[in-house]
Design an enzyme around this catalytic site. Structure first.
Site, mmCIF file in Angstrom:
data_model
loop_
_atom_site.group_PDB
_atom_site.id
_atom_site.type_symbol
_atom_site.label_atom_id
_atom_site.label_comp_id
_atom_site.label_asym_id
_atom_site.label_seq_id
_atom_site.Cartn_x
_atom_site.Cartn_y
_atom_site.Cartn_z
ATOM 1 N N CYS A 62 0.682 -0.643 -0.271
ATOM 2 C CA CYS A 62 0.159 0.040 0.174
ATOM 3 C C CYS A 62 0.277 1.362 0.224
ATOM 4 C CB CYS A 62 -0.782 0.403 0.999
ATOM 5 S SG CYS A 62 -2.150 -1.077 2.033
ATOM 6 N N ARG A 111 2.900 0.858 -5.316
ATOM 7 C CA ARG A 111 3.093 -0.304 -4.424
ATOM 8 C C ARG A 111 1.587 -0.793 -4.028
ATOM 9 N NH1 ARG A 111 6.836 2.093 -0.629
ATOM 10 N NH2 ARG A 111 5.673 0.414 0.777
ATOM 11 N N TRP A 140 -3.377 -3.073 -1.893
ATOM 12 C CA TRP A 140 -2.540 -3.836 -1.980
ATOM 13 C C TRP A 140 -3.339 -4.625 -0.630
ATOM 14 C CZ3 TRP A 140 0.075 -8.463 0.267
ATOM 15 C CH2 TRP A 140 0.080 -8.573 -1.228
ATOM 16 N N ASN A 148 -0.640 1.530 5.760
ATOM 17 C CA ASN A 148 0.351 1.000 5.067
ATOM 18 C C ASN A 148 0.560 -0.906 6.150
ATOM 19 O OD1 ASN A 148 3.284 0.438 3.403
ATOM 20 N ND2 ASN A 148 1.750 -0.973 3.444
ATOM 21 N N GLY A 149 0.069 -1.708 6.209
ATOM 22 C CA GLY A 149 0.872 -2.941 7.328
ATOM 23 C C GLY A 149 0.098 -3.346 7.842
ATOM 24 N N GLU A 169 15.307 -15.843 -14.144
ATOM 25 C CA GLU A 169 14.972 -13.672 -14.198
ATOM 26 C C GLU A 169 14.544 -13.923 -15.417
ATOM 27 O OE1 GLU A 169 14.514 -11.633 -12.358
ATOM 28 O OE2 GLU A 169 14.465 -9.981 -13.410
ATOM 29 N N LYS A 225 10.371 -13.142 -15.711
ATOM 30 C CA LYS A 225 9.351 -11.378 -16.523
ATOM 31 C C LYS A 225 8.869 -11.979 -16.972
ATOM 32 C CE LYS A 225 11.183 -8.788 -14.187
ATOM 33 N NZ LYS A 225 12.031 -8.818 -13.297
ATOM 34 N N GLU A 229 5.227 -12.416 -15.340
ATOM 35 C CA GLU A 229 4.938 -11.478 -13.846
ATOM 36 C C GLU A 229 4.292 -10.122 -14.958
ATOM 37 O OE1 GLU A 229 8.161 -9.771 -10.854
ATOM 38 O OE2 GLU A 229 8.351 -9.710 -12.829
ATOM 39 N N HIS A 286 15.437 -33.831 -17.087
ATOM 40 C CA HIS A 286 15.226 -34.552 -15.737
ATOM 41 C C HIS A 286 13.350 -33.947 -15.800
ATOM 42 C CE1 HIS A 286 18.802 -36.466 -15.055
ATOM 43 N NE2 HIS A 286 19.234 -34.805 -15.289
ATOM 44 N N LYS A 313 5.206 -3.507 -5.585
ATOM 45 C CA LYS A 313 6.723 -3.345 -6.310
ATOM 46 C C LYS A 313 7.943 -3.519 -4.694
ATOM 47 C CE LYS A 313 10.049 -1.035 -8.833
ATOM 48 N NZ LYS A 313 10.710 -2.107 -9.200
HETATM 49 C C1 G6P Z 1 8.231 -7.654 -5.511
HETATM 50 C C2 G6P Z 1 9.198 -7.442 -6.721
HETATM 51 C C3 G6P Z 1 9.890 -8.038 -7.408
HETATM 52 C C4 G6P Z 1 11.172 -8.085 -6.012
HETATM 53 C C5 G6P Z 1 10.396 -8.236 -5.182
HETATM 54 C C6 G6P Z 1 11.661 -8.426 -4.249
HETATM 55 O O1 G6P Z 1 8.400 -9.228 -5.356
HETATM 56 O O2 G6P Z 1 7.517 -7.624 -7.796
HETATM 57 O O3 G6P Z 1 10.426 -7.166 -8.455
HETATM 58 O O4 G6P Z 1 12.047 -8.457 -6.771
HETATM 59 O O5 G6P Z 1 9.505 -7.827 -4.289
HETATM 60 O O6 G6P Z 1 11.773 -7.369 -3.685
HETATM 61 P P1 G6P Z 1 12.849 -5.902 -3.398
HETATM 62 O O7 G6P Z 1 12.763 -4.592 -3.053
HETATM 63 O O8 G6P Z 1 13.378 -6.639 -1.732
HETATM 64 O O9 G6P Z 1 14.492 -6.433 -4.451
#
Ligand code: G6P
Length: 615
Positions: free
Chosen positions: A2, A27, A75, A101-102, A488, A492, A495, A511, A610
């Site tokens: 949030c 957020r 969120w 937020n929390g 990664e 991507k 996501e 495997h 994020k």
């Molecule tokens: C969320 C974000 C990712 C990020 C992860 C860890 O899932 O969407 O993009 O890699 O958190 O976040 P940090 O800020 O600790 O790298």
């Protein structure tokens, strides 16, 4: 998660709060709301959906007036995303409004007590419990709002960044934080509060970052007052000057933040190098490492903890540290590490990687490692973030603000910082010979230019995206340093396009994932020349003989893989350890273009956020 924003001053709060909420949508973005007090009425507008939906709702009712206001973009944790559960929440009397937020973990017990005392609740949220608890304390103990907030928070268990005001005293805003970030912008006769500084950078460059366990009373006729929530001890406000500017947090002509951030990588990596990578002098200078070099030298093992993309950067670092610094490395998901009983020896170094510096699991893992006596080193992007302050020492990535939810430039700059540390350490230990060290430093300096070259494949990548955008599954394969890049790349794609994708070490394909391969399934293979090239060629043959489609990431001029693959995307050659910095680029662009072609919300993919400040 949030995002929260607040304003108190002489201007109209509405525009400031709404604009701020848009910047904080990274957020969370499942619902949004705003509370404004216009001198007579407390007008609260809340809606499921994005901040743009909120704007429409506010205008419909003409609820835009007031020079004190708080807003929230959510969120969901407690209670589904709907209008009622959206913030701000207000107390039973209708006098107090709050954003949060929390998570208040003991909210059920508190709610029951309040219910027993006659309070009624409209929402399913923990936040509505908190605002009523504050009101209950205020009324029963006949104390100021700020005292009531302090007492109430001492009864709450959990994490929070809150802002609350009382319409009976509209020149005062009370804020507090524990586990969630909160910044206060200090202007001329006006104050701003927000989850990060982006909502107020065009109004003031002066900010106070609250520490965990602190609260502040912001009163227009007094100086800002900061206290420790636990015992009320006074804390002197430390006002710092912000270094970010507006341009950095706007799209700058790109369609999406993600694309802008992909293209920013050459500059971002240069910024990571600045003042640290000095090939002419044959040195790497890093304050956080240099001043703790004895600890690094004595380390028998390095434990890396992180989440998401940062965890992938940690996996790349494992290969790099072991290669250069010859120190054993273990990489753990912070969320697993914190709930095991990990063995931490006094000679271990823990490296925590986090773009935001706020991820709850990473933060908790750091605290646990510290409790067990470890020296914890942070690699963060956000300056002044909670993790950067909680760690004993660290190195910033200096990538600039990353706003697209799918992390891009944070990943490559994290790898850059970690490679610098590994080489710095290798030199000190003598685990790399002088000549090799020297070559690596010069080659590293070339990386931004080579990333720029890799970006030159954009049109080619777009064509590949067009062909495969409707595929239901993707497989990503890589070996050695590029195995984490395969993970990664798959992440991507998942996501932002919601296409199922799996990353695998190429040799492991046989495997399991090989069973998935048919003429419809695209396999993205990282097949650069350095690092098990011949073996990867065999893996490509294995896919081809099962009629699978191959999209290969190759080095410029490689005709062998070009012959075998259905499509090739070229990246320049570099030292093996640095290849992830180049091979990642086409995978970012591929996922970006597929998501755009599928009409997905690239910067704000569904269900994600994020900064994950809940566990
Ligand atoms: C969320 C974000 C990712 C990020 C992860 C860890 O899932 O969407 O993009 O890699 O958190 O976040 P940090 O800020 O600790 O790298």
């Amino acid at each position: 998660m949030c995002g929260i924003v607040g304003y108190i001053g002489s201007k109209q709060a509405y525009q400031i709060v709404v604009k701020g909420l848009k910047r904080l949508e990274y957020r969370g973005y499942d619902s949004a709301g705003i509370a404004l007090y216009d001198g007579n009425n407390l007008n609260i507008t809340k809606t499921k959906g994005k901040v743009a939906d909120l704007e429409a709702a506010v205008f419909k009712d003409d609820n835009t007036h007031g020079s004190i206001g708080i807003g929230h973009t959510r969120w969901a944790t407690h209670g589904v995303p709907n209008d009622v559960n959206s913030h701000p929440h207000y107390s039973n009397s209708g006098d107090l409004a709050i954003i949060h937020n929390g998570i208040i973990e003991n909210y059920e017990a508190l709610k029951q007590e309040l219910k027993n005392r006659g309070y009624v609740f409209k929402s399913d949220t923990d936040t509505e419990v908190l605002v009523n608890l504050i009101e209950d304390v205020q009324l029963n103990e006949k104390v100021s709002l700020s005292k009531a907030v302090q007492i109430a928070l001492n009864q709450a268990i959990g994490a929070y960044a809150i802002a609350v005001f009382d319409v009976k005293n509209p020149s005062e805003l009370v804020v507090a934080r524990l586990g969630s970030p909160l910044a206060i912008g200090v202007g001329e006769g006006e104050y701003f509060v927000a989850s990060d500084a982006s909502p107020f950078i065009e109004y003031t460059a002066n900010a106070v970052y609250l520490e965990d366990g602190e609260m502040a009373t912001i009163n227009l006729s007094k100086d800002i007052e900061i206290l420790k929530i636990k015992d009320g001890a006074i804390v002197d406000p430390y006002i710092q000057e912000l270094k970010i500017n507006l341009e950095q947090i706007e799209k700058g002509g790109f369609d999406h933040f993600m694309l802008k951030e992909i293209y920013e990588q050459p500059n971002a990596i240069n910024d990571t190098f600045r003042g640290r990578l000095l090939p002419e002098e044959n040195i790497i200078r890093m304050e956080g490492v240099d001043s703790n070099i004895k600890k690094f030298m004595a380390a028998k093992r390095i434990l890396i903890i992180a989440c998401g993309t940062s965890w992938h950067a940690g996996l790349v670092a494992e290969y790099i540290f072991e290669e250069f610094a010859r120190v054993p490395v273990e990489v753990d998901y912070a969320s697993e590490f914190r709930y095991r009983n990990p063995i931490i020896n006094k000679d271990d170094i823990v490296i925590a990687i986090s773009q935001s510096g706020e991820t709850a699991d990473t933060m908790a893992a750091i605290k646990m490692a510290k409790d067990k006596g470890a020296f914890v080193f942070g690699v963060c992007n956000v300056v002044g973030s909670s993790i950067s302050r909680e760690t004993h020492a660290g190195a910033y990535t200096h990538a600039g603000p990353e706003i697209g939810v799918a992390s891009t430039k944070a990943f490559t700059t994290q790898i850059t910082v970690l490679a610098l540390i590994a080489l710095r350490l290798a030199k000190e230990k003598g685990s790399i010979d002088r000549e090799q060290y020297h070559y690596h430093l010069y080659e590293m300096e070339q990386i931004p230019k080579k990333v720029q070259e890799a970006l030159g494949e954009n049109d080619n990548i777009k064509k590949v995206a067009e062909i495969y955008k409707d595929a239901e599954d993707f497989l990503y394969l890589g070996r050695g340093f590029n195995f984490p890049v395969a993970l990664e790349g798959a992440l991507k794609l998942k996501e932002i396009s919601y296409i199922h994708a799996e990353g695998y070490p190429a040799a492991e394909m046989k495997h399991g994932p090989i069973a998935l391969i048919d003429e419809k399934m695209p396999t993205v293979v990282i097949a650069t020349k350095k690092g098990h090239y011949e073996k990867v060629l065999s893996n490509i043959q294995e896919v081809k003989s099962r009629k699978g489609k191959i999209i290969a990431i190759i080095n410029k001029g490689d005709t062998v893989v070009r012959e075998l693959a259905d499509h090739v995307i070229e990246v320049p050659e570099t030292r093996e350890a640095f290849t992830p910095l180049l091979t990642t680029i086409p995978l970012q662009l591929l996922s970006y273009h597929i998501a755009v072609m599928l009409n997905k919300n690239v910067d704000q993919p569904r269900n994600l956020a994020k900064s994950v400040t809940v566990e």
